[in-house]
Design an enzyme around this catalytic site. Sequence first.
Site, PDB file in Angstrom:
ATOM      1  N   GLY A 161      32.548  12.328  -7.695  1.00  0.00           N
ATOM      2  CA  GLY A 161      33.418  13.004  -6.731  1.00  0.00           C
ATOM      3  C   GLY A 161      34.437  12.057  -6.141  1.00  0.00           C
TER       4      GLY A 161
ATOM      5  N   GLY B 146      36.757  12.933  -3.904  1.00  0.00           N
ATOM      6  CA  GLY B 146      37.346  13.583  -2.735  1.00  0.00           C
ATOM      7  C   GLY B 146      37.474  12.551  -1.623  1.00  0.00           C
ATOM      8  N   PHE B 147      37.505  13.019  -0.385  1.00  0.00           N
ATOM      9  CA  PHE B 147      37.704  12.099   0.737  1.00  0.00           C
ATOM     10  C   PHE B 147      36.579  11.075   0.825  1.00  0.00           C
ATOM     11  CE2 PHE B 147      40.436  15.600   2.019  1.00  0.00           C
ATOM     12  CZ  PHE B 147      41.550  14.922   2.476  1.00  0.00           C
TER      13      PHE B 147
ATOM     14  N   VAL C   1      29.685  16.720 -13.925  1.00  0.00           N
ATOM     15  CA  VAL C   1      28.271  16.356 -13.833  1.00  0.00           C
ATOM     16  C   VAL C   1      27.440  17.638 -13.724  1.00  0.00           C
ATOM     17  CG1 VAL C   1      26.557  15.253 -12.341  1.00  0.00           C
ATOM     18  CG2 VAL C   1      28.691  14.075 -12.880  1.00  0.00           C
TER      19      VAL C   1
ATOM     20  N   GLU D  99      45.649  29.580   9.425  1.00  0.00           N
ATOM     21  CA  GLU D  99      46.856  28.958   8.872  1.00  0.00           C
ATOM     22  C   GLU D  99      47.482  29.839   7.793  1.00  0.00           C
ATOM     23  OE1 GLU D  99      45.769  24.350   9.989  1.00  0.00           O
ATOM     24  OE2 GLU D  99      45.154  25.056   8.037  1.00  0.00           O
TER      25      GLU D  99
ATOM     26  N   ALA E 156      37.353  16.319   6.794  1.00  0.00           N
ATOM     27  CA  ALA E 156      37.740  15.100   6.077  1.00  0.00           C
ATOM     28  C   ALA E 156      37.354  13.806   6.812  1.00  0.00           C
ATOM     29  CB  ALA E 156      39.234  15.149   5.786  1.00  0.00           C
TER      30      ALA E 156
HETATM   31  C1  FAD Z   1      41.563  24.916   2.411  1.00  0.00           C
HETATM   32  C2  FAD Z   1      40.881  23.790   3.158  1.00  0.00           C
HETATM   33  C3  FAD Z   1      41.468  23.277   4.306  1.00  0.00           C
HETATM   34  C4  FAD Z   1      40.857  22.236   4.994  1.00  0.00           C
HETATM   35  N1  FAD Z   1      41.470  21.755   6.122  1.00  0.00           N
HETATM   36  C5  FAD Z   1      40.945  20.685   6.741  1.00  0.00           C
HETATM   37  C6  FAD Z   1      41.614  20.102   7.856  1.00  0.00           C
HETATM   38  O1  FAD Z   1      42.665  20.588   8.286  1.00  0.00           O
HETATM   39  N2  FAD Z   1      41.060  18.996   8.428  1.00  0.00           N
HETATM   40  C7  FAD Z   1      39.895  18.446   7.957  1.00  0.00           C
HETATM   41  O2  FAD Z   1      39.469  17.422   8.471  1.00  0.00           O
HETATM   42  N3  FAD Z   1      39.222  18.991   6.929  1.00  0.00           N
HETATM   43  C8  FAD Z   1      39.720  20.086   6.302  1.00  0.00           C
HETATM   44  N4  FAD Z   1      39.068  20.639   5.240  1.00  0.00           N
HETATM   45  C9  FAD Z   1      37.748  20.103   4.854  1.00  0.00           C
HETATM   46  C10 FAD Z   1      37.891  18.840   4.036  1.00  0.00           C
HETATM   47  O3  FAD Z   1      38.850  18.996   3.022  1.00  0.00           O
HETATM   48  C11 FAD Z   1      36.528  18.483   3.468  1.00  0.00           C
HETATM   49  O4  FAD Z   1      35.638  18.281   4.547  1.00  0.00           O
HETATM   50  C12 FAD Z   1      36.598  17.233   2.620  1.00  0.00           C
HETATM   51  O5  FAD Z   1      37.411  17.455   1.491  1.00  0.00           O
HETATM   52  C13 FAD Z   1      35.199  16.820   2.176  1.00  0.00           C
HETATM   53  O6  FAD Z   1      35.303  15.682   1.380  1.00  0.00           O
HETATM   54  P1  FAD Z   1      34.267  15.433   0.205  1.00  0.00           P
HETATM   55  O7  FAD Z   1      34.653  14.118  -0.399  1.00  0.00           O
HETATM   56  O8  FAD Z   1      32.895  15.622   0.689  1.00  0.00           O
HETATM   57  O9  FAD Z   1      34.516  16.611  -0.831  1.00  0.00           O
HETATM   58  P2  FAD Z   1      35.830  17.006  -1.612  1.00  0.00           P
HETATM   59  O10 FAD Z   1      37.040  16.445  -0.977  1.00  0.00           O
HETATM   60  O11 FAD Z   1      35.753  18.470  -1.808  1.00  0.00           O
HETATM   61  O12 FAD Z   1      35.656  16.262  -3.013  1.00  0.00           O
HETATM   62  C14 FAD Z   1      34.635  16.579  -3.906  1.00  0.00           C
HETATM   63  C15 FAD Z   1      35.042  16.094  -5.276  1.00  0.00           C
HETATM   64  O13 FAD Z   1      33.932  16.213  -6.151  1.00  0.00           O
HETATM   65  C16 FAD Z   1      34.357  16.733  -7.386  1.00  0.00           C
HETATM   66  N5  FAD Z   1      33.225  17.426  -7.985  1.00  0.00           N
HETATM   67  C17 FAD Z   1      32.546  18.477  -7.465  1.00  0.00           C
HETATM   68  N6  FAD Z   1      31.570  18.846  -8.308  1.00  0.00           N
HETATM   69  C18 FAD Z   1      31.624  18.003  -9.364  1.00  0.00           C
HETATM   70  C19 FAD Z   1      30.873  17.895 -10.555  1.00  0.00           C
HETATM   71  N7  FAD Z   1      29.844  18.706 -10.830  1.00  0.00           N
HETATM   72  N8  FAD Z   1      31.207  16.928 -11.435  1.00  0.00           N
HETATM   73  C20 FAD Z   1      32.239  16.087 -11.190  1.00  0.00           C
HETATM   74  N9  FAD Z   1      32.986  16.170 -10.065  1.00  0.00           N
HETATM   75  C21 FAD Z   1      32.681  17.107  -9.161  1.00  0.00           C
HETATM   76  C22 FAD Z   1      35.502  17.667  -7.007  1.00  0.00           C
HETATM   77  O14 FAD Z   1      36.362  17.885  -8.119  1.00  0.00           O
HETATM   78  C23 FAD Z   1      36.178  16.903  -5.886  1.00  0.00           C
HETATM   79  O15 FAD Z   1      37.191  16.055  -6.337  1.00  0.00           O
HETATM   80  C24 FAD Z   1      39.641  21.695   4.524  1.00  0.00           C
HETATM   81  C25 FAD Z   1      39.058  22.204   3.364  1.00  0.00           C
HETATM   82  C26 FAD Z   1      39.668  23.237   2.677  1.00  0.00           C
HETATM   83  C27 FAD Z   1      39.040  23.771   1.415  1.00  0.00           C
END
Ligand code: FAD
Length: 429
Positions: free
Chosen positions: A17, A19-20, A85, A177, A322
């Site tokens: 992953g 993501g953030f 995964v 939004e 995030a």
């Molecule tokens: C529309 C929307 C608006 C948002 N607005 C805000 C905001 O204004 N402020 C704020 O703070 N937060 C906001 N959030 C929440 C914030 O984006 C999340 O809390 C944050 O992205 C979480 O980070 P993470 O790394 O846990 O997961 P993510 O950023 O979701 O990253 C997860 C990663 O894992 C990868 N992944 C998942 N499953 C698999 C797999 N099986 N195999 C390989 N890769 C995989 C995905 O492709 C992704 O790249 C928002 C979320 C959304 C959906």
Amino acid sequence: MAEAEATPVAHHLVVVGAGFAGLQLVRDLKGAGLRITLIDQRNHHLFQPLLYQVATTILATSEIAWPIRRLFRERADVTTLLAEVAGVDTERRQVLLEDGSAIGYDTLVLATGARHSYFGRDEWAALAPGLKTLEDATTIRRRMLLAFEQAERETDPEKRRALLTFAVIGAGPTGVELAGIIAELAKQILWQEFRHIDTRDARILLIEAGPRILAAFPETLSDYARAALQKLGVEVLLGRAVSEISAEGVTIGEEFVGCRTVVWAAGVAASPAAAWLGIPADRAGRASVDASLNAPGRPEIFVIGDTAAVATADGKPVPGIAPAAKQQGAYVARVIRARLAGAPPPAPFRYRHQGNLATIGKSAAVVDFGWLHLRGWIAWWFWGVIHIFFLIGARSRVAVAWSWFWTFISGQHSARLITQGQKGRDAGP
Ligand SMILES: Cc1cc2nc3c(=O)[nH]c(=O)nc-3n(C[C@H](O)[C@H](O)[C@H](O)COP(=O)(O)OP(=O)(O)OC[C@H]3O[C@@H](n4cnc5c(N)ncnc54)[C@H](O)[C@@H]3O)c2cc1C
């Protein structure tokens, strides 16, 4: 001849992953002497907080997403893999990929985020897309723009009314939004461009089962946001749950409303990380981890970000936002560094809440720092500066700032493209 000295094999960290949470972790492990494999099912890191602006035609997809491989081009210690995964073999210490192959690890970090939850009504997914990926955003954009196009050609008043009705289900920040910008688009931007319909007649419904919008904000700010949305022309329906969604419309309680564009912003469920590890999860499927963000009994496995259930100091769950994900990524980087150095572990993870933000249309927002509440255009400017700051790289910052400036002075949205075909619904019926 002296025997060649064996080169020590670097400790292999696998991060799933980008993501953030995952990105922060890998960044903070620069120079730690690890061999890192970063796996993601997508080739890009996505700035989800601005996804709604792609869905509502303000920003282009490339302004809020970056190829992961490029982000680590200068890090010889990082190998980026595009792969999905499907599980973890904790005994063999292997990550199992969807194509049947496996990757061994010494330490594993699962940072796989969350996805939509339709509360057991998965058949609604095709009818009411949620907003999580770039594909979701372009699907919503496409359906919304096509609805206006089809309404222009529709002669049946009832069908035209349904085409000009837009329902957003769930009034958290994303729902608020989306509804605000859809209302601005219909009522302030598109109306001059159509000849057979008046887009200002469009109905934008924001449907919330709870008693108020933006439930995580103080009541004064959610009241302000509701009034601001109503001023933009959004109908805010509170205490009303959606009981059915069909291709023709939504049923809110007992009332059917004809409606061709429905967006789901109501529920999230964690990725299946807990199931992969066979460990307990909370009601949203988030893996229960200990105070060091370790899977129970598995010190070599961490779970972080939206897919982990962690408690704050006061016992409340850490929110799925995030900054929380980034703090967890940074924390696990410190734990791993301490272990590699044989140093004592850092104190248990402690979440620091920095505030909640949400926008309403293009010139109002609400900001809650706990000790300070902002609303209106001051809050909007604050929100804008913060979001520009957190984008990656100068090009994206300039591009997004320019798009906003242009939208503000011209009243136009520059990303109003219908892609993936010009006819009918895509995935939906
Ligand atoms: C529309 C929307 C608006 C948002 N607005 C805000 C905001 O204004 N402020 C704020 O703070 N937060 C906001 N959030 C929440 C914030 O984006 C999340 O809390 C944050 O992205 C979480 O980070 P993470 O790394 O846990 O997961 P993510 O950023 O979701 O990253 C997860 C990663 O894992 C990868 N992944 C998942 N499953 C698999 C797999 N099986 N195999 C390989 N890769 C995989 C995905 O492709 C992704 O790249 C928002 C979320 C959304 C959906």
